[in-house]
Design a protein around this motif. Sequence first.
Motif, short mmCIF file in Angstrom:
data_model
loop_
_atom_site.label_atom_id
_atom_site.label_comp_id
_atom_site.label_asym_id
_atom_site.label_seq_id
_atom_site.Cartn_x
_atom_site.Cartn_y
_atom_site.Cartn_z
N LEU A 71 0.83 -1.21 0.00
CA LEU A 71 0.00 0.00 0.00
C LEU A 71 0.86 1.25 0.00
CD1 LEU A 71 -2.64 -1.26 2.54
CD2 LEU A 71 -3.08 -0.70 0.16
N THR A 72 1.84 1.28 0.89
CA THR A 72 2.66 2.49 0.95
C THR A 72 3.58 2.59 -0.27
OG1 THR A 72 4.10 1.28 2.43
CG2 THR A 72 2.63 2.88 3.43
N GLY A 73 3.94 1.45 -0.84
CA GLY A 73 4.78 1.44 -2.04
C GLY A 73 4.08 2.06 -3.25
N ALA A 74 2.74 2.13 -3.19
CA ALA A 74 1.99 2.65 -4.34
C ALA A 74 2.19 4.15 -4.53
CB ALA A 74 0.50 2.34 -4.18
N LEU A 75 2.79 4.80 -3.54
CA LEU A 75 3.00 6.25 -3.67
C LEU A 75 4.33 6.58 -4.35
CD1 LEU A 75 1.03 8.51 -2.82
CD2 LEU A 75 2.63 9.10 -1.04
N THR A 76 4.95 5.61 -4.97
CA THR A 76 6.22 5.87 -5.63
C THR A 76 6.05 6.86 -6.78
OG1 THR A 76 7.84 4.88 -7.10
CG2 THR A 76 5.84 3.65 -6.82
N GLN A 77 7.08 7.63 -6.98
CA GLN A 77 7.12 8.60 -8.08
C GLN A 77 6.84 7.91 -9.41
OE1 GLN A 77 7.48 11.73 -7.52
NE2 GLN A 77 7.69 12.43 -9.64
N ARG A 78 7.27 6.64 -9.51
CA ARG A 78 7.15 5.92 -10.78
C ARG A 78 5.69 5.67 -11.16
NH1 ARG A 78 11.90 1.51 -9.79
NH2 ARG A 78 13.53 2.70 -10.84
#
Length: 566
Positions: free
Chosen positions: A331-338
């Motif tokens: 979930l938190t990884g979904a906020l990546t710039q990519r």
Amino acid sequence: MDTKGAEMAFAAETTAQMKTETAQKRGRTLLNLKCVDATSGLLGKTLLVLEPSKGGIFPPHKFGSHDVVALKANRAEASTAALGEGVVYRVKDNAITVAMDDVPEEGLDAPLRMEKLANEVTYRRLKDTLTELHKGVRKGPATELVPVLFGDKYPTFAKKPITFTPFNQLLDQSQQAAVAKALAAKDVMLLHGPPGTGKTTAVVEVITQEVKRGSKVLACAASNIAVDNLVERLVQNRVKVVRMGHPARLLPQVLESALDAQVLKADNTSIATDVRKEIKQLSSKLLKTKDRREKGELTRDLKRLAKEEKKRQTQAVVDVIKDADVIASTLTGALTQRLKDTSFDLVVIDEAAQALECACWIALLKGRRCVLAGDHLQLPPTVQSAEAEAKGLGITLFERLDAMYAAQATSMLTMQYRMNSEIMRWSSDELYGGKIGAHPTVAKHRLCDMDGVTACNATEAVLVGLLKEMRANRKQIAAVEISTVDGFQGREKEAIVISMVRSNPEGEVGFLSDERRMNVAVTRARRHCAVVCDSDTVGKNAFLKRMVSYFEQHGEYLSAMEYLSA
Ligand SMILES: Nc1ncnc2c1ncn2[C@@H]1O[C@H](COP(=O)(O)OP(=O)(O)OP(=O)(O)O)[C@@H](O)[C@H]1O
């Protein structure tokens, strides 16, 4: 959440604020390390192996896989910049492997220390998302979804029932009904999966069906392991999935799906590699030449090539993400710039009842519709701050939505594939309105049906005896695992022994009285569940009293005296 709270305070307890010796005592720093190996391999990362300088094993410490760490010279001041930062890949008693993007050019041959860094990125991401929500979501893919999730608009579904041909021929009726409901949902659907009912199996079917009808899906869960589990199964269904995240945090079996792995194979990456070679050649030419005009030309060319290399590298990432049907991330990884400019037709959150609501929002703001899968009758995520918990952080989005929209939006799975029906029935009657059934393949299975097990009663006695012995000797015996209930959620074993250690004249049962905790404890067992308790103490709590009498009625009841004489 805007006050820092206990979790933030805990995370902020960085080693920088402590003396290094104190930090080592608290397990957040390891001193006197030597780097014994550096190999490249993990999708472009370098793996450094660190051991105690004098050999032997490390002192007790708190480093674990996936931690973010900094490497420094052993005696460097606290404020000294790190030689490099990386992610812990593997931890053994005598060696820790760290994956690093860039290997420090010097300093690795001298004694080193390793410090655990607070994972501030996660907190920043949670906070940024809450700030965005607070401002109001007026644009972006989730504009229509947000009012439904805040209870301002009812969820809606396609008027005509959805029919579909299952990819998984084994789906039972309740799984098929849940998948059909998910496919019909115009905004939100809750897939309620009691223990052992194949929630992930249904989630994988939903995602595969959505891909078949042309949707781009963001598949998330709070933990890396749950995301990897989804990825593994989606790959088996031949879905084009890209797993975001640092390779050191992924299971080896999903590495091929990692973004980094796919980027390495992309055409633009090989072009970028060629450009880099050209840059090297021109750079050495530039160093040799004395001619001013040639120098000027070479400098211009180098600038152009550097730009080209960067453009190709960025494009390779963009292409891989664009080409994927499913992006899988925490979930938190979904906020990546990519993923900044990528939106999704559907966001699926597995194990949603174990995720903080604010973490779910990170993913939800990227999609038009969502399916949340979970079981709010098992344990929620741990919230370390009592204040934050009291103010609502302890309630998950899944639980909140189920309370508002159960009638319209929830579909519960009702066939379980884990427990003997006697074990299951207690949980089903207490928590799920008696609606759960046991699949014939498990309904009657017992410990004594297993190879090598002759007498069930003897086995129980052995299990209990074993537990006592291990407690006394503090040693782990192969094939027997000791864990808290909270640490065992999501797992299963053939036999479970639940030790309800409380015994006091006041009948204080404390955390045992949480129905969700007992539900998790009992439903981990496939064939056998034994409870060791002081029935006088636990009998003071109505819920636990019912549980003990259920076990008495349906199982075997032995007093301590009878065990001692057995
Ligand atoms: N329709 C089915 N037919 C046969 N076996 C099934 C079916 N659905 C699920 N299972 C089996 O049940 C087990 C649990 O399924 P799965 O891994 O999907 O559930 P989970 O979401 O991880 O766990 P839980 O249901 O406890 O939340 C697996 O072994 C799976 O193969």
